[in-house]
Write a protein that holds these residues in place. Structure first.
Motif, PDB file in Angstrom:
ATOM      1  N   LEU A 156       1.134  -1.647  -0.085  1.00  0.00           N
ATOM      2  CA  LEU A 156      -0.024  -0.351   0.166  1.00  0.00           C
ATOM      3  C   LEU A 156       0.418   1.662  -0.475  1.00  0.00           C
ATOM      4  O   LEU A 156       0.725   1.910  -0.759  1.00  0.00           O
ATOM      5  N   TYR A 157       1.758   1.562   0.943  1.00  0.00           N
ATOM      6  CA  TYR A 157       2.619   2.503   1.176  1.00  0.00           C
ATOM      7  C   TYR A 157       3.838   2.831  -0.463  1.00  0.00           C
ATOM      8  O   TYR A 157       3.833   3.968  -0.851  1.00  0.00           O
ATOM      9  N   ASP A 159       2.324   1.501  -3.790  1.00  0.00           N
ATOM     10  CA  ASP A 159       1.538   2.138  -4.419  1.00  0.00           C
ATOM     11  C   ASP A 159       1.559   3.757  -4.103  1.00  0.00           C
ATOM     12  O   ASP A 159       0.881   4.205  -5.050  1.00  0.00           O
ATOM     13  N   LYS A 160       0.345   3.620  -2.997  1.00  0.00           N
ATOM     14  CA  LYS A 160      -0.014   4.998  -2.912  1.00  0.00           C
ATOM     15  C   LYS A 160       0.900   6.439  -2.311  1.00  0.00           C
ATOM     16  O   LYS A 160       0.371   7.483  -2.586  1.00  0.00           O
TER      17      LYS A 160
END
Length: 274
Positions: A156-157, A159-160
């Motif tokens: 997530l970190y 991709d975001k």
């Protein structure tokens, strides 16, 4: 990316952290130490809990990268795993994001895939028999589940926020293996330092998951993604095999604790104090 120099080492008082404190400086790193337990002989070490967001923010400020080893390393109650391994890892990532730290090496575990059956066949196993890094996750404990969370958080970190992570599914990193099963998942301390160094310095890792072990004759999993980082393991557990097999016998395929990656975590997990 340029070779990082100042590294925050969380969990620095633990078994693996202690080994890396002795080995990583040879690669040119200056270590900033963090643990909930005071570290004897290290007066500048930061003594704080992962729940202390202010202390974490201060700890990550100015470092080039992080090796995150902190948390509970055995099975425990879900509440304790939640606080230390899940919320604690989130707190660490948030502090790193806020301070612009671009690379984290996350200590995942073979227990994220602990219910995966071990390979079978003649030794050494051919490459087609080895367990691939994209095998479905099958955690064997709340501890293993927390490592699945950590891998997903890392993804997530990336991709975001564009924050890079190498998640290392560590087998067993001790001076020497202590069981027949461990002959397949052992990572020597020297190879552990080599793998962490590769994870810190490889280019464009985004979120990469690797298995962490030495080049064991009885290796169960595929090290291709680790080697792609520049990791070149130099050790092999086979030198310990004759003695361990004489003492303990060969692995029993009918025993889930001996026929799955997670070993005794499936049937009799070592419990961190409740």
């Amino acid at each position: 990316m340029p070779a990082p120099r100042t590294i925050l080492l969380t969990g620095a008082a633990g078994g693996l952290g202690t080994l890396m404190r002795g080995l990583l400086p040879a690669y040119g790193y200056e270590l900033r130490l963090f643990d909930v337990t005071p570290i004897e002989g290290e007066p500048t070490a930061i003594t704080a809990d992962l729940a202390d967001r202010e202390a974490l923010r201060e700890a990550v400020r100015g470092v080039d990268a992080i090796i995150h080893l902190a948390g509970i390393s055995l099975e425990s109650s879900f509440d304790k795993i939640l606080r230390a391994n899940i919320e604690g890892t989130y707190n660490l990532y948030e502090a790193a994001r806020a301070e612009g730290v671009g690379r984290i090496v996350f200590a995942s575990s073979n227990h994220a895939v602990g219910y995966t059956p071990s390979p079978e066949g003649e030794l050494p196993l051919d490459s087609g028999a080895l367990i691939p890094i994209d095998t479905p996750r099958r955690p064997d404990t709340y501890y293993g589940l927390s490592k699945c969370f950590g891998e997903d958080l890392a993804q997530l970190y990336w991709d975001k926020f564009g924050q890079e992570t190498v998640s290392v599914r560590i087998g067993s990193c001790f001076m020497e293996p202590t069981s027949v099963r461990m002959l397949s998942v052992w990572m020597s301390p020297g190879d552990g330092a080599r793998l962490f160094h590769a994870a810190l310095t490889a280019e464009d890792v985004r979120h990469t998951v690797v298995y962490g072990s030495s080049a064991n004759t009885r290796l169960w999993w595929d090290l291709t993604s680790a080697r792609a980082l520049g990791y070149e393991p130099q050790d092999d557990s086979e030198q310990y095999a004759e003695k361990l097999i004489a003492e303990q016998g060969e692995l029993d395929p009918a025993d889930p604790a001996q026929s799955h990656l997670g070993g005794p975590f499936l049937t009799d997990p070592p419990i961190w104090p409740y």
